[in-house]
Design a protein around this motif. Structure first.
Motif: not given
Length: 320
Positions: A220-240
């Motif tokens: 799965n995709l792991s990020f150090t911050s919520s800001a990065q993870a939210v951007q990943a959700a915008y890009r259709k990369l998964g569920l957060f």
């Protein structure tokens, strides 16, 4: 009492040491060349040793002078800084507001125009320190806390609102139809995780509330911050699984959608914190009242009445 060298003479010595010229030091200090020369001569006489080597029209510190400069130079710098700090006039129209980066990006910035309409003369500067810290030491006037009230017992600390966890994703990842099988959707798509210490358990809390197994971190995709993870959700990369306040604007604009139910966070909430004496400032009270309104904190008091009441309260209230 020991005989002390005049402070003015010490400033002259430092100026000559740093410029390497009595002429340049005189310009810096706005005095005559003769006054500089006499001051250096006076210091060398009292110390009973030369401090400079004369090289033509210039001078340079000798070994004794260098040792002396290394000891008194920083001390004089501290004196200058302390004096300038005391002379600096505090402004009631400039505030430093601290909040975590995700809150600043996804909650504060979209609301800046609205706040400027309410308080156009206030200059709000944002800092992004995380965890408990000294407001005074960091030069912070007000902290918008996303965390635990007990960590801020040295300050006036007022609860603003609850914190809800939501599962979000891009709308195109949601299947059409009346019924949605959460467990199946979670299995079908990659999981996005924020690995910071304050976010690491968000998925666990949400899944427990929905009686679902917690997804594994592998593949799965792991990020150090919520800001990065939210951007990943915008890009259709998964569920957060994230905090609703971080994505409120995106949900309203249809950029993200939620799945399942909102889950109250068991420990974290939102708080307004400042030192008690700051509650006497009109600017702090204005910001406090606006934050209350944005978080929909119940209050029936008008701003003018709130200002008067809290100014009086601050004179008698000890930090919680």
């Amino acid at each position: 009492m020991r005989k002390l060298l005049p402070l003015k003479s010490l400033y002259t010595f430092v100026a000559v040491a740093e410029t390497g010229s009595m002429t340049e030091a005189a310009k810096v200090l706005n005095v005559s060349h003769s006054a500089v020369s006499q001051a250096i001569k006076s210091i060398e006489t009292q110390l009973d040793q030369p401090l400079f080597n004369r090289i033509g029209r210039n001078v340079e510190l000798n070994h004794a002078g260098y040792r002396y400069y290394k000891k008194i130079g920083p001390s004089l710098e501290h004196i200058v800084e302390a004096t300038e700090s005391m002379l600096r006039k505090p402004t009631n129209h400039r505030l430093t507001l601290n909040m975590i980066t995700s809150l600043a990006l996804h909650w504060w910035i979209p609301r800046v125009p609205k706040f400027q309409q309410i308080a156009p003369s206030l200059d709000i500067r944002i800092s992004n320190l995380s965890g408990p810290f000294s407001l005074e030491a960091e030069g912070v006037d007000v902290a918008l806390i996303h965390g635990i009230k007990d960590e801020w017992q040295d300050y006036y600390c007022e609860e603003l609102g609850d914190d809800q966890l939501v599962l979000v994703c891009h709308p195109e990842l949601v299947p059409t139809g009346d019924s949605i099988d959460l467990a199946n959707i979670i299995l079908q798509h990659p999981i996005i995780m924020a690995t910071s210490s304050r976010r690491i358990n968000d998925w666990k809390v949400w899944c427990q509330a929905h009686q679902l197994p917690q997804p594994q971190r592998q593949n799965n995709l792991s990020f150090t911050s919520s800001a990065q993870a939210v951007q990943a959700a915008y890009r259709k990369l998964g569920l957060f699984v994230t905090h609703k306040i971080f994505v409120k604007e995106s949900l309203e604009q249809g950029l993200l959608v939620t799945l399942g139910q909102e889950v109250p966070h068991p420990t974290q909430r939102f708080f307004f914190a400042c030192s008690v004496d700051k509650l006497k400032q009109e600017s702090v009270l204005t910001l406090r009242h606006w934050l209350r309104a944005e978080f929909n904190t119940p209050t029936s008091l008008g701003l003018e009445h709130v200002n008067k009441t809290n100014t009086k309260q601050a004179e008698h209230t000890k930090p919680q």
